[in-house]
Design an enzyme around this catalytic site. Structure first.
Site, PDB file in Angstrom:
ATOM      1  N   ASP A   1       2.931  10.475   3.223  1.00 35.15           N
ATOM      2  CA  ASP A   1       4.102  11.478   3.874  1.00 35.15           C
ATOM      3  C   ASP A   1       3.371  12.277   4.472  1.00 35.15           C
ATOM      4  O   ASP A   1       2.879  13.662   4.042  1.00 35.15           O
ATOM      5  CB  ASP A   1       4.760  12.089   2.609  1.00 35.15           C
ATOM      6  CG  ASP A   1       6.178  12.565   3.213  1.00 35.15           C
ATOM      7  OD1 ASP A   1       6.467  12.420   4.111  1.00 35.15           O
ATOM      8  OD2 ASP A   1       6.563  13.247   2.251  1.00 35.15           O
TER       9      ASP A   1
ATOM     10  N   CYS B   1      30.944  43.256  10.558  1.00 36.59           N
ATOM     11  CA  CYS B   1      30.559  42.801   8.945  1.00 36.59           C
ATOM     12  C   CYS B   1      29.191  43.390   8.808  1.00 36.59           C
ATOM     13  O   CYS B   1      28.206  42.915   9.674  1.00 36.59           O
ATOM     14  CB  CYS B   1      30.483  41.446   8.871  1.00 36.59           C
ATOM     15  SG  CYS B   1      29.922  40.992   7.347  1.00 36.59           S
TER      16      CYS B   1
ATOM     17  N   CYS C   1      35.366  37.810   2.532  1.00 37.13           N
ATOM     18  CA  CYS C   1      33.774  38.109   2.727  1.00 37.13           C
ATOM     19  C   CYS C   1      33.358  38.797   1.509  1.00 37.13           C
ATOM     20  O   CYS C   1      33.830  40.179   1.343  1.00 37.13           O
ATOM     21  CB  CYS C   1      33.571  38.682   3.909  1.00 37.13           C
ATOM     22  SG  CYS C   1      31.777  39.244   4.248  1.00 37.13           S
TER      23      CYS C   1
ATOM     24  N   CYS D   1      33.275  34.430   8.135  1.00 34.52           N
ATOM     25  CA  CYS D   1      33.537  35.903   8.005  1.00 34.52           C
ATOM     26  C   CYS D   1      33.390  36.229   9.612  1.00 34.52           C
ATOM     27  O   CYS D   1      32.748  35.966  10.380  1.00 34.52           O
ATOM     28  CB  CYS D   1      32.710  36.858   7.460  1.00 34.52           C
ATOM     29  SG  CYS D   1      33.063  38.798   7.703  1.00 34.52           S
TER      30      CYS D   1
ATOM     31  N   LYS E   1      11.437   2.990  -0.266  1.00 36.71           N
ATOM     32  CA  LYS E   1      11.501   4.093  -0.540  1.00 36.71           C
ATOM     33  C   LYS E   1      11.611   4.634  -2.015  1.00 36.71           C
ATOM     34  O   LYS E   1      12.656   4.130  -2.398  1.00 36.71           O
ATOM     35  CB  LYS E   1      12.710   4.904   0.229  1.00 36.71           C
ATOM     36  CG  LYS E   1      12.365   4.966   1.734  1.00 36.71           C
ATOM     37  CD  LYS E   1      11.178   6.034   2.085  1.00 36.71           C
ATOM     38  CE  LYS E   1      11.381   6.486   3.356  1.00 36.71           C
ATOM     39  NZ  LYS E   1      12.311   7.256   4.041  1.00 36.71           N
TER      40      LYS E   1
ATOM     41  N   TYR F   1      -4.319   2.904   8.516  1.00 33.44           N
ATOM     42  CA  TYR F   1      -3.619   1.694   8.055  1.00 33.44           C
ATOM     43  C   TYR F   1      -3.083   0.552   8.908  1.00 33.44           C
ATOM     44  O   TYR F   1      -2.810  -0.588   8.574  1.00 33.44           O
ATOM     45  CB  TYR F   1      -2.477   2.072   7.199  1.00 33.44           C
ATOM     46  CG  TYR F   1      -1.750   3.057   7.914  1.00 33.44           C
ATOM     47  CD1 TYR F   1      -0.980   2.799   8.920  1.00 33.44           C
ATOM     48  CD2 TYR F   1      -1.619   4.285   7.233  1.00 33.44           C
ATOM     49  CE1 TYR F   1      -0.201   3.883   9.571  1.00 33.44           C
ATOM     50  CE2 TYR F   1      -0.663   5.419   8.016  1.00 33.44           C
ATOM     51  CZ  TYR F   1      -0.039   5.045   8.867  1.00 33.44           C
ATOM     52  OH  TYR F   1       0.994   5.940   9.669  1.00 33.44           O
TER      53      TYR F   1
ATOM     54  N   CYS G   1      31.852  42.359   3.398  1.00 32.17           N
ATOM     55  CA  CYS G   1      32.805  43.202   3.846  1.00 32.17           C
ATOM     56  C   CYS G   1      34.238  43.389   3.692  1.00 32.17           C
ATOM     57  O   CYS G   1      35.241  43.993   3.960  1.00 32.17           O
ATOM     58  CB  CYS G   1      32.551  43.208   5.568  1.00 32.17           C
ATOM     59  SG  CYS G   1      33.474  41.899   6.155  1.00 32.17           S
TER      60      CYS G   1
ATOM     61  N   LYS H   1       2.841   4.555   0.850  1.00 33.66           N
ATOM     62  CA  LYS H   1       3.256   5.000   2.342  1.00 33.66           C
ATOM     63  C   LYS H   1       3.131   6.746   2.067  1.00 33.66           C
ATOM     64  O   LYS H   1       3.614   7.197   1.457  1.00 33.66           O
ATOM     65  CB  LYS H   1       4.721   5.001   2.339  1.00 33.66           C
ATOM     66  CG  LYS H   1       5.338   5.376   3.765  1.00 33.66           C
ATOM     67  CD  LYS H   1       6.709   4.950   3.854  1.00 33.66           C
ATOM     68  CE  LYS H   1       7.554   5.223   5.151  1.00 33.66           C
ATOM     69  NZ  LYS H   1       7.361   6.485   5.396  1.00 33.66           N
TER      70      LYS H   1
ATOM     71  N   GLU I   1       0.954  -1.110   0.136  1.00 29.73           N
ATOM     72  CA  GLU I   1      -0.031   0.062   0.010  1.00 29.73           C
ATOM     73  C   GLU I   1       0.781   1.198  -0.073  1.00 29.73           C
ATOM     74  O   GLU I   1       2.092   1.208   0.296  1.00 29.73           O
ATOM     75  CB  GLU I   1      -0.965  -0.064   1.101  1.00 29.73           C
ATOM     76  CG  GLU I   1      -0.316  -0.169   2.431  1.00 29.73           C
ATOM     77  CD  GLU I   1      -1.308  -0.381   3.636  1.00 29.73           C
ATOM     78  OE1 GLU I   1      -2.318  -1.202   3.539  1.00 29.73           O
ATOM     79  OE2 GLU I   1      -1.113   0.301   4.740  1.00 29.73           O
TER      80      GLU I   1
HETATM   81  S1  IVH Z   1       2.147   0.693   8.997  1.00 31.35           S
HETATM   82  C1  IVH Z   1       4.318  -0.689  13.183  1.00 31.35           C
HETATM   83  N1  IVH Z   1       1.319   1.824   6.827  1.00 31.35           N
HETATM   84  O1  IVH Z   1       5.474   5.751   7.788  1.00 31.35           O
HETATM   85  C2  IVH Z   1       4.219   0.491  12.100  1.00 31.35           C
HETATM   86  N2  IVH Z   1       2.943   2.875   8.036  1.00 31.35           N
HETATM   87  O2  IVH Z   1       8.305   5.578   8.171  1.00 31.35           O
HETATM   88  C3  IVH Z   1       2.871   0.243  10.978  1.00 31.35           C
HETATM   89  N3  IVH Z   1       3.116   5.315   7.116  1.00 31.35           N
HETATM   90  O3  IVH Z   1       5.390   4.772  11.249  1.00 31.35           O
HETATM   91  C4  IVH Z   1       3.046   1.194  10.152  1.00 31.35           C
HETATM   92  N4  IVH Z   1       1.978   5.266   5.464  1.00 31.35           N
HETATM   93  O4  IVH Z   1       3.650   6.558  10.407  1.00 31.35           O
HETATM   94  C5  IVH Z   1       1.971   1.903   7.647  1.00 31.35           C
HETATM   95  N5  IVH Z   1       0.373   2.612   4.764  1.00 31.35           N
HETATM   96  C6  IVH Z   1       1.086   2.892   5.700  1.00 31.35           C
HETATM   97  C7  IVH Z   1       1.832   4.209   5.858  1.00 31.35           C
HETATM   98  C8  IVH Z   1       2.612   4.052   7.176  1.00 31.35           C
HETATM   99  C9  IVH Z   1       2.621   6.121   6.192  1.00 31.35           C
HETATM  100  C10 IVH Z   1       3.978   6.062   7.945  1.00 31.35           C
HETATM  101  C11 IVH Z   1       3.953   5.628   9.542  1.00 31.35           C
HETATM  102  C12 IVH Z   1       5.026   4.927   9.932  1.00 31.35           C
HETATM  103  C13 IVH Z   1       6.105   5.666   9.020  1.00 31.35           C
HETATM  104  C14 IVH Z   1       7.409   4.697   8.899  1.00 31.35           C
END
Ligand code: IVH
Length: 733
Positions: free
Chosen positions: A120, A461, A438, A456, A335, A247, A441, A118, A116
């Protein structure tokens, strides 16, 4: 394997560096480096620690979740620990994760995963008791979070009541609060327009209390979302709008959920927003395919994603898979590579910071349109500059003027130059030579041992001084509204402001010399300057601009020493007794107070009547934590000024009337708050009674009010009060 001593040094310096970057990211919501750069540092630290287990420390950022704790919020324990996720950057990493997991649960077969997005955003944990939202917490340090329940309504799709037939008795549900990209774009457009308007208004003398300069520009939706959750000002909060997606489950009682693939449906049946995109994968190879599919689609989502999360589907195996102190072993985060663009570096300019640090900046243009000086579009924003950090960095990457480079941005506004494309280099290009003098000055630059930065060190300055004055007056220090970059620059170039002590000698005639500055602007600015004399001690300490002393250290010093004089007289031993204060800061503080010029400036601040004592020693105890709620529109001042005054005397401002409210300040004939206050027997104050109370507070705090001078109510836009002689004054300073 690295040499032991070097590895130890590198580990300790990486730990310090990463801890500071974490703090900037989590507490200040102002990241200093890109996520990708942060991940690289953390990886390097983890590799070193793996190779040198003798340097293990439970305090290392590789072992801890970090902390987002802020003052102003109650701390509450999570029902179950709120962990982070381990990262995977390559297919190899994914395979290792899969192998480890199969070993832990004793399976030789392919595992079923859910992939799924992630999100931000900022991690949140909501607890529902018998279907009612009982609290909303931030991650905090993973065990204890900040209670942000009072701000829950800013998350527009967060239900206060669950629905359906399957409501658990207890449900602790984890997710991410975020600002939709469309909302963020609107927010920034609004903010930029307000900034432009305020510049104009400031010169025309129409600035009002809601000056958008009080707002801060957030680099990306994540920081804005995290900052919004921690807002203390209900008025600002009312203008924001976040969303959440859930989630994962922390604790559940009275219902059962067995598969991750069923979680989204279950949460939705309760009325909780959950991820709309997820894929099921058999084996890690298929999971990787789904990750690639998601990468193609995620650009169409209205929220930022910085990766994909791969989770074991069968939740009954989670306890077998286990956890480290920081991550579960049943999930990992992929990532994605941050977006990159090709640019030409047509110049390298130099910025002089307030501590004299010289920062090289790459001036960029779209590489496809050489010579046109057009910015390049990267992840939705136009980019024309990038910081090159320092001269070692330029040498290491051999960056030259005229080079074509790749820049990278992972959600931040300021991108990084990742690499130079040598094949595009012009034949006659020359290595970039670090400056010797610098740029402002002309004095020789120096480099302190162990530092990458050129500085500097000319105390006179003009650019450093100008920046120091801007810093001193800025919102995060003395908060002098109206004394921003443009005004300081003009006053400095006229020779009126030479250092920040000069601020307190400014008079109206000085201010009229500023181009287009009108009477009203001058009056407001003089008022703001007077008002700033009462600021908390930590703000003054931070404002002094002692190298390496940031907001956190300033707060620690104010708390420990209680007065500027004790801080100034503190010796090495007293300074090192404060936890978290390292050698570099101690040395810098001792140096700073040795300088005759600094001592002269501080003396002038003292003579001007600035508060040199920590809050508790001055006015803060007067309202002793009493909770005030406001209803209706006050005629004498705006809400934010009323709030600031109440808080400056140690009171708190609540949003709704409850049993714990001490006073309702009512400026309206009828309101639901008024009804509720009557119902609960909360003391109701008229506006005049409130003003009288403030005046009394001022007397007890020892701010010398002539007893026969009754404050007159000024027009609303003045935002402060006028005394009987017609001069602008906040109860006569
Ligand atoms: S599951 C036990 N699912 O990303 C941790 N986390 O970098 C279970 N995050 O701590 C987390 N989307 O705050 C999960 N689909 C997703 C997520 C997600 C964003 C965040 C979450 C986590 C952090 C880790």
């Amino acid at each position: 394997m690295e040499n032991m001593e070097n590895a130890g040094d590198e580990i300790s310096s990486l730990r310090k560096m990463i801890a500071e970057y974490e703090r900037l990211y989590r507490v200040e919501n102002a990241p200093a480096i890109s996520d990708a750069e942060y991940d690289r540092l953390l990886r390097r630290l983890r590799d070193l620690e793996d190779a040198h287990p003798e340097f293990y420390s439970a305090d290392s950022p590789t072992q801890k979740v970090g902390d987002d704790a802020s003052s102003g919020f109650e701390k509450r324990a999570h029902l179950s620990k709120m962990l982070s996720l381990d990262n995977a950057f390559s297919f190899e990493d994914l395979k290792e994760f899969d192998e480890r997991l199969r070993k832990a649960i004793g399976s030789s077969k392919s595992l079923k995963y859910v992939v799924e997005p992630k999100i931000d955003g900022a991690g949140i944990s909501a607890v529902y008791e018998n279907g009612r939202l009982s609290r909303l917490l931030t991650r905090g340090n993973g065990s204890v979070g900040d209670d942000i329940t009072r701000n829950a309504s800013v998350i527009k799709n967060l239900p206060f009541e669950l629905k359906g037939d399957n409501i658990p008795e207890i449900l602790e549900v984890r997710g991410e609060a975020f600002m939709a990209n469309s909302e963020f774009d609107k927010f920034r457009a609004r903010q930029e327009a307000e900034f432009a308007k305020s510049e104009q208004a400031q010169f025309e003398g129409q600035e009002d209390e809601k000056s958008p300069k009080k707002l801060r520009l957030y680099a990306n939706p994540r920081n804005l979302a995290a900052g919004t959750l921690k807002l203390l000002d209900k008025e600002i909060l009312a203008e924001r709008s976040l969303l959440a997606n859930f989630y994962s489950i922390g604790k559940i009682e009275g219902a059962e959920i067995l598969f991750q693939s069923g979680l989204a449906k279950f949460l939705k049946s309760l009325g909780l927003p959950s991820v709309n995109w997820y894929a099921i994968a058999f084996g890690i190879g298929e999971a990787y395919q789904k990750i690639c599919e998601l990468d193609k689609e995620r650009g169409t989502f209205d929220f930022n994603t910085d990766g994909a999360v791969v989770k074991l589907d069968d939740m009954s195996l989670y306890s077998l898979a286990g956890w480290t102190s920081k991550f579960p072993r049943w999930a990992t985060a992929w990532k994605y590579k941050p977006a990159r663009a090709k640019v030409r570096i047509y110049d390298i300019t130099l910025q002089v910071g307030r501590t004299g640090a010289i920062t090289p900046v790459a001036e960029l243009e779209d590489a496809q349109k050489e010579g046109e000086r057009l910015p390049v579009l990267l992840s939705g924003t136009n980019v024309s500059r990038a910081t090159l950090h320092n001269f070692d960095e330029i040498a290491r990457k051999d960056i030259r003027i005229g080079d074509v480079a790749e820049i990278e941005k992972a959600g931040e506004i300021i991108p990084d130059v990742v690499r130079i494309l040598p094949e595009c280099r012009k034949e006659n290009s020359e290595s970039y030579a670090a400056p010797k003098y610098c740029p402002k000055c002309g004095s020789s630059l120096v480099r302190n041992a162990g530092e990458a930065v050129l500085r500097c060190i000319n105390p006179e300055c003009p650019e450093q001084m100008r920046r120091r004055i801007v810093h001193f007056a800025s919102r995060s220090c003395m908060d002098i509204d109206g004394l921003g970059d443009a005004v300081v620059s003009q006053l400095a170039s006229l020779g009126i402001l030479k250092n920040f002590a000069d601020i307190y000698s400014l008079n109206a005639d000085d201010l009229y010399k500023i181009k287009n500055f009108k009477q009203k602007s001058a009056e407001n600015l003089l008022l703001a300057i007077q008002d700033s004399k009462k600021r908390d001690l930590w703000r003054l300490i931070f404002g002094l601009g002692i190298p390496y002393v940031g907001e956190r250290a300033a707060k620690d010093f104010a708390l420990a020493f209680k007065s500027l004089d004790s801080f100034m007289n503190a010796d090495m031993k007293a300074l090192s007794d404060i936890s978290g204060v390292g050698e570099r800061i101690i040395f810098s503080v001792l140096q700073f107070f040795k300088s005759g010029e600094n001592l002269r400036i501080i003396n002038r601040l003292r003579e001007s009547g600035l508060n040199f004592k920590a809050e508790e020693a001055s006015q803060s105890a007067v309202f002793g934590g009493k909770i005030f709620v406001l209803t209706g529109t006050l005629s004498s001042m705006g809400r934010s000024d009323a709030k600031r005054l109440i808080e400056s005397y140690g009171g708190r401002v609540g949003s709704g009337v409850s049993k714990s409210t001490d006073f309702l300040i009512s400026a309206s004939e009828s309101s639901s708050k008024l009804d509720r206050a009557r119902e609960l027997g909360v003391k109701i104050l008229s506006e005049d009674e409130f003003l009288a109370m403030l005046k009394e507070a001022e007397v007890s705090a020892g701010f010398g009010v002539k007893s026969d001078e009754k404050p007159k109510i000024a027009k609303k836009e003045n935002s402060f009060l006028q005394n009987s002689s017609g001069q602008m004054s906040l109860f006569d300073f």
